[in-house]
Design a protein around this motif. Structure first.
Motif, PDB file in Angstrom:
ATOM      1  N   LEU A 133       0.822  -1.215   0.000  1.00 35.26           N
ATOM      2  CA  LEU A 133       0.000   0.000   0.000  1.00 35.26           C
ATOM      3  C   LEU A 133       0.856   1.266   0.000  1.00 35.26           C
ATOM      4  O   LEU A 133       0.336   2.373   0.078  1.00 35.26           O
ATOM      5  CB  LEU A 133      -0.920  -0.001   1.229  1.00 35.26           C
ATOM      6  N   GLY A 134       2.179   1.079  -0.052  1.00 33.72           N
ATOM      7  CA  GLY A 134       3.079   2.227  -0.117  1.00 33.72           C
ATOM      8  C   GLY A 134       3.396   2.840   1.227  1.00 33.72           C
ATOM      9  O   GLY A 134       3.829   4.005   1.290  1.00 33.72           O
ATOM     10  N   ILE A 135       3.211   2.081   2.292  1.00 32.12           N
ATOM     11  CA  ILE A 135       3.454   2.596   3.647  1.00 32.12           C
ATOM     12  C   ILE A 135       4.787   2.050   4.160  1.00 32.12           C
ATOM     13  O   ILE A 135       5.052   0.840   4.079  1.00 32.12           O
ATOM     14  CB  ILE A 135       2.310   2.187   4.593  1.00 32.12           C
ATOM     15  N   LYS A 136       5.609   2.923   4.705  1.00 32.71           N
ATOM     16  CA  LYS A 136       6.880   2.501   5.276  1.00 32.71           C
ATOM     17  C   LYS A 136       6.639   1.690   6.552  1.00 32.71           C
ATOM     18  O   LYS A 136       5.819   2.073   7.385  1.00 32.71           O
ATOM     19  CB  LYS A 136       7.762   3.702   5.608  1.00 32.71           C
ATOM     20  N   VAL A 137       7.364   0.575   6.672  1.00 30.08           N
ATOM     21  CA  VAL A 137       7.202  -0.292   7.833  1.00 30.08           C
ATOM     22  C   VAL A 137       8.566  -0.555   8.459  1.00 30.08           C
ATOM     23  O   VAL A 137       9.548  -0.800   7.759  1.00 30.08           O
ATOM     24  CB  VAL A 137       6.557  -1.639   7.440  1.00 30.08           C
ATOM     25  N   TYR A 138       8.615  -0.482   9.790  1.00 26.17           N
ATOM     26  CA  TYR A 138       9.845  -0.768  10.523  1.00 26.17           C
ATOM     27  C   TYR A 138       9.571  -1.860  11.554  1.00 26.17           C
ATOM     28  O   TYR A 138       8.461  -2.010  12.039  1.00 26.17           O
ATOM     29  CB  TYR A 138      10.349   0.492  11.233  1.00 26.17           C
ATOM     30  N   ARG A 139      10.638  -2.614  11.854  1.00 30.18           N
ATOM     31  CA  ARG A 139      10.518  -3.691  12.842  1.00 30.18           C
ATOM     32  C   ARG A 139      11.280  -3.339  14.115  1.00 30.18           C
ATOM     33  O   ARG A 139      12.418  -2.869  14.061  1.00 30.18           O
ATOM     34  CB  ARG A 139      11.101  -4.991  12.282  1.00 30.18           C
ATOM     35  N   HIS A 140      10.632  -3.583  15.256  1.00 28.02           N
ATOM     36  CA  HIS A 140      11.301  -3.511  16.546  1.00 28.02           C
ATOM     37  C   HIS A 140      11.172  -4.875  17.207  1.00 28.02           C
ATOM     38  O   HIS A 140      10.142  -5.538  17.082  1.00 28.02           O
ATOM     39  CB  HIS A 140      10.686  -2.426  17.425  1.00 28.02           C
ATOM     40  N   TYR A 141      12.216  -5.281  17.901  1.00 29.54           N
ATOM     41  CA  TYR A 141      12.323  -6.661  18.366  1.00 29.54           C
ATOM     42  C   TYR A 141      12.232  -6.752  19.889  1.00 29.54           C
ATOM     43  O   TYR A 141      12.502  -5.785  20.603  1.00 29.54           O
ATOM     44  CB  TYR A 141      13.648  -7.251  17.877  1.00 29.54           C
ATOM     45  N   PRO A 142      11.850  -7.938  20.406  1.00 31.10           N
ATOM     46  CA  PRO A 142      11.831  -8.113  21.863  1.00 31.10           C
ATOM     47  C   PRO A 142      13.249  -7.983  22.425  1.00 31.10           C
ATOM     48  O   PRO A 142      14.220  -8.344  21.764  1.00 31.10           O
ATOM     49  CB  PRO A 142      11.305  -9.544  22.044  1.00 31.10           C
ATOM     50  N   ILE A 143      13.344  -7.441  23.634  1.00 25.43           N
ATOM     51  CA  ILE A 143      14.630  -7.320  24.317  1.00 25.43           C
ATOM     52  C   ILE A 143      14.534  -8.100  25.626  1.00 25.43           C
ATOM     53  O   ILE A 143      13.605  -7.894  26.411  1.00 25.43           O
ATOM     54  CB  ILE A 143      14.983  -5.843  24.606  1.00 25.43           C
TER      55      ILE A 143
END
Length: 495
Positions: A133-143
């Motif tokens: 859909l043209g949306i920027k996506v970022y991943r954050h991970y469990p710590i």
């Protein structure tokens, strides 16, 4: 006309300036964690009469050229198909709804962050959908050991492993479809990355409730405890604020408990923490816009009773536990109210006892009580709705807004063609039928024109209503409560 106890224009003005001041404090970049609902904050509008449900959005529009939105969603919430209780839609769908809503009013949505990402199947599929859909996506991970293991969290193996969210504007509003999404961790992760990039940035929190500048036991703050009874939130005097400034300020247990950890993280990231208390972190100016304390106190007490009825119904439906009801009973005792302080309750129950069938009552702005009874053509709520529109429009009670010749074909279609067991018209069906009649009937048109006047009125049903009726009243802005029982003994209740 609803009595006004809150100056909405003053609030927007004060709030916008407070946020600008906080941006300047950090040298031109602020990550602001937005708690609660940005759109449709009906709790605030109920306990602070005069607060408009979209006030927060209007405030952001004052800053629209400086602001961008980052929406945070927890991968586990996607995997479990977690739903918003008020809208009944999953968090991933609500993320799309929020993007559309922000864009439609001219606010810039920069990206979506998927937190606690471990490659969950549905989260991965949602990420792909967003990108398509043209949306920027970022991943954050469990710590591991979050939030206690600060040396690990504030390191290249902790926040450093998260994707760096590329932002363009001074004010980055971090919001989410619901609680537990990871908004605060996202903000702190960004602070870590920004400082590694040599960019000055700060963090602030925007929570409307509890209101820090009014007393701890003020009904508005107690109504917040009622609203979060399922979360076991407790309002407290902020001990850090009292120790640092010698002033009392109200906060809630989770923010107070996490502050030492948050403070230590900020010290590690920035060298020193700019805050001496969790109250310092906030930018909430709502308390300074209360213009009639008596009105907001009365409104908050009514909200507590409504929350009590909601909990009773949730227990009856198997969606909650009795301890939530017990907590709300204690809260009601604390502010000195009972269900008898809600006039529509006794009116609905009296009508039900008189007719031997479900009944509904609504209270007009002038205090007049209007009831509706169950008939072969209409449910009690539909009957009450038509009666209320008559009163609002000055239409004589003996005039039929919908004749049986209009209602019966609809009933036939419902039962014979669509397979419904209940032939009576629901509130949405009544409004549609009234709209059709209004094209040729002046009286029906006059009644239909009264619909906006229903917003903010109080109603009560002697039984739990069908979901469609509950949703209709919500859309109309009617504050509905129900007795915790069903009309029938069936196990499945849908219409």
């Amino acid at each position: 006309m609803t009595k006004i106890g809150f100056d909405n224009c003053k609030y927007i003005r004060l709030q916008s300036q407070k946020i600008r001041d906080r941006i300047d404090m950090f040298g031109g970049k602020l990550y602001m964690e937005f708690g609660g609902k940005l759109f449709d904050d009906f709790h605030a509008s109920r306990v602070l009469p005069g607060f408009e449900p979209d006030s927060k959005v209007k405030m952001l529009l004052e800053l629209k050229d400086e602001a961008e939105i980052v929406i945070v969603i927890n991968a586990d919430a996607i995997e479990k198909n977690k739903r918003r209780g008020d809208l009944g839609i999953t968090y991933d769908l609500d993320t799309l709804r929020l993007i559309d809503a922000f864009r439609s009013i001219g606010l810039y949505v920069g990206s979506v962050v998927i937190t606690c990402y471990t490659g969950q199947k549905l989260a991965k599929a949602f990420e792909k959908r967003l990108k398509n859909l043209g949306i920027k996506v970022y991943r954050h991970y469990p710590i591991a050991d979050y939030p206690s293991n600060i040396p690990l969290i504030v390191s290249d193996e902790g926040f450093g492993k998260n994707d760096y969210i590329e932002t363009k504007r001074q004010l980055v509003v971090v919001t989410a479809p619901g609680p537990g999404s990871g908004k605060m961790a996202t903000c702190l992760s960004q602070l870590y990355h920004e400082h590694k990039h040599g960019i000055k940035a700060g963090y602030a929190k925007f929570e409307t409730f509890p209101i820090w500048s009014i007393p701890l036991k003020h009904p508005v703050n107690i109504a917040y405890e009622a609203a979060t009874a399922d979360l076991n939130d407790v309002n407290m005097i902020d001990p850090f604020h009292l120790d640092a400034y010698g002033e009392t300020a109200v906060n809630y247990n989770r923010d107070i408990e996490i502050f030492p950890v948050l403070n230590a993280m900020m010290q590690r990231i920035m060298g020193e923490s700019p805050y001496k208390s969790p109250t310092d972190m906030g930018v909430n100016m709502a308390g300074f816009a209360i213009c009639d304390n008596n009105i907001v106190c009365d409104a908050a007490k009514q909200e507590i009773i409504r929350r009590y009825y909601a909990a009773l119904c949730a227990v009856r439906q198997g969606l909650s536990e009795q301890n939530e009801v017990s907590k709300l009973e204690l809260i009601m005792n604390q502010v000195g109210v009972t269900v008898n302080d809600r006039p529509v309750v006794s009116a609905a129950l009296a009508k039900s006892e008189l007719t031997g069938a479900p009944a509904t009552a609504i209270e007009m702005a002038n205090g007049k009580l209007i009831t509706g009874k169950t008939s072969s053509l209409l449910g009690a709520s539909s009957s009450m709705l038509l009666n209320a529109l008559k009163v609002l429009g000055g239409i004589p009670d003996d005039i039929e807004l919908l004749s049986p010749t209009i209602i019966e074909p609809i009933q036939k279609m419902k039962t014979q063609l669509l397979g419904n067991h209940n032939p009576r018209l629901h509130t949405d069906e009544v409004l549609i039928a009234l709209s059709i009649c209004a094209a040729t009937n002046g009286t029906a048109k006059k009644a239909l024109e009264q619909v906006p006047k229903l917003r903010g009125l109080e109603a009560h049903s002697s039984v739990i209503l069908a979901r469609v009726d509950e949703q209709t009243f919500r859309k109309l802005g009617v504050n509905l409560t129900c007795e915790p029982k069903y009309q029938t003994k069936k196990l499945y209740h849908n219409n």
